[in-house]
Design a protein around this motif. Sequence first.
Motif, PDB file in Angstrom:
ATOM      1  N   LYS A  72       0.990  -1.149   0.200  1.00  0.00           N
ATOM      2  CA  LYS A  72      -0.235  -0.528  -0.258  1.00  0.00           C
ATOM      3  C   LYS A  72       0.747   1.562  -0.119  1.00  0.00           C
ATOM      4  CE  LYS A  72      -3.528  -1.991   2.335  1.00  0.00           C
ATOM      5  NZ  LYS A  72      -5.098  -2.360   3.362  1.00  0.00           N
ATOM      6  N   GLY A 101      -0.006   2.949  -6.366  1.00  0.00           N
ATOM      7  CA  GLY A 101      -0.924   3.359  -7.283  1.00  0.00           C
ATOM      8  C   GLY A 101      -1.854   4.479  -7.322  1.00  0.00           C
ATOM      9  N   LYS A 102      -1.608   5.795  -6.318  1.00  0.00           N
ATOM     10  CA  LYS A 102      -2.358   6.897  -6.371  1.00  0.00           C
ATOM     11  C   LYS A 102      -1.415   7.960  -6.559  1.00  0.00           C
ATOM     12  CE  LYS A 102      -5.763   4.745  -3.365  1.00  0.00           C
ATOM     13  NZ  LYS A 102      -6.715   4.848  -2.423  1.00  0.00           N
ATOM     14  N   TRP A 153       2.451   4.293 -11.553  1.00  0.00           N
ATOM     15  CA  TRP A 153       2.719   2.558 -12.244  1.00  0.00           C
ATOM     16  C   TRP A 153       4.317   2.274 -12.663  1.00  0.00           C
ATOM     17  CZ3 TRP A 153      -1.115   1.258 -10.872  1.00  0.00           C
ATOM     18  CH2 TRP A 153      -2.777   2.007 -10.092  1.00  0.00           C
ATOM     19  N   LEU A 162       1.284  -4.511  -7.121  1.00  0.00           N
ATOM     20  CA  LEU A 162       0.649  -3.339  -7.265  1.00  0.00           C
ATOM     21  C   LEU A 162      -0.264  -3.647  -8.542  1.00  0.00           C
ATOM     22  CD1 LEU A 162      -0.825  -0.625  -6.183  1.00  0.00           C
ATOM     23  CD2 LEU A 162       1.398   0.649  -7.719  1.00  0.00           C
ATOM     24  N   ASP A 166      -4.100  -4.105  -7.319  1.00  0.00           N
ATOM     25  CA  ASP A 166      -4.916  -2.987  -7.902  1.00  0.00           C
ATOM     26  C   ASP A 166      -6.321  -2.926  -8.581  1.00  0.00           C
ATOM     27  OD1 ASP A 166      -5.986  -0.242  -8.835  1.00  0.00           O
ATOM     28  OD2 ASP A 166      -4.597   1.053  -7.785  1.00  0.00           O
ATOM     29  N   ARG A 168      -8.601  -1.689 -10.569  1.00  0.00           N
ATOM     30  CA  ARG A 168      -8.246  -0.518 -11.860  1.00  0.00           C
ATOM     31  C   ARG A 168      -7.446  -1.049 -12.556  1.00  0.00           C
ATOM     32  NH1 ARG A 168      -6.839   4.688  -8.906  1.00  0.00           N
ATOM     33  NH2 ARG A 168      -5.603   3.297  -8.192  1.00  0.00           N
TER      34      ARG A 168
END
Length: 284
Positions: A72, A101-102, A153, A162, A166, A168
Motif C-alpha cells: 500500500k 497506485g495513487k 505505475w 500493485l 489494484d 483498476r
Amino acid sequence: MLIRKIFIIITGIVFIFGLLGWLGLQIQPQSFPAYSANKTQQRETISLPGGLPKPVEHFYRVLYGDEIPVIKSVVIQGRGIIKPFMNIPIPVRFIFVHNAGKDYRHYFEATLFGIPVIKLNEGYIDEKSFFISPWGSYYDKPNANQGANLVVWAEAILFPSLWITDQRVHWEPVNDNTALLYVPYEDGEENFIVRFNPLTGKIDMMESMRYREIEQGQPKILWITRSEESSTINDTDIRVTISVEWLDQGEPWAYFNIEEQDINIDVTEMLNEAAIFKPFTKAN
C-alpha cells in the motif's frame, strides 16, 4: 603576442574549471540515512488470480509464487546519475515515496564533490503534478499530469504486486514474451507495453507514450523504463537498478540504483500538501 597570451590564459582558466567540474562529478554522494520510521510492514497477501496472460503469470510465479503481497505504500532510497543537460552525468541521491497506485513524491539532491548543490522536488498528489526547482516550478499542468500518472505505475516495477492487487489495473496478452498493462487515468486508461525476458521471465522493459513538454500542443514521445540489474530486497527478488529513456534521445538519461525499500509504512507526512513545498527533511 599580447592577444595570444590572453588567449592562452583564458584557455588555461577554462580548462582548470572544466577539470575541476569533471572531477567533482566523479564523486558519488553519501546515501541518505536509513529511514527511521516504525516499520511494521504488515504482510497481507492475496492468491495469484487466474486468467493472466502467459508471460505475466510466469513473471509473478517466478517473483512471488502463488501468494501476492499487498503493498500500500513504499519509501525507496538510493543513488544514481541524471543527464538533464548536454548529456553530462550528474550524481544524485534520491528518495521516492509512493502511496501505491495513487500519489508519489520524488526528492533529488544533485551533488558536486559529493556535496548537494541543487535540490529538486516533484510528484503527483491528488491527481495534480508539481515540480519545484531553483530555476522554476509548476503545478497541475495537464501534460505533466499525464506523465506523472504514468510514473505512478511505471515505478511499480520495483513493487509489481500493485499491478495485480489494484482492481483498476488489467492485463491483455500480446505474445509469449509481451503483454499490455492498462492503468487508470482520469476518466479513461493509459497503457504500457511490457516486455519480459524469455530466459528469466522477469521484466526487461516497459514502454508508453508520454508528454515530455508541459506546453500544450506538444506530441507524446515513447518513454522507456528498463530493468538493469537484479538483487534481493525485503526477501523479494526485484530489479534494483532502473533506467529511464526517451526514444528520440537514443540512450537513458537517468539511472537509479535502489539501496533501501521500506513497504507498508505511514507516508502521510511526506505526502501532505504542506510538506511538498518545503525541503524534504524526513531522512536527513
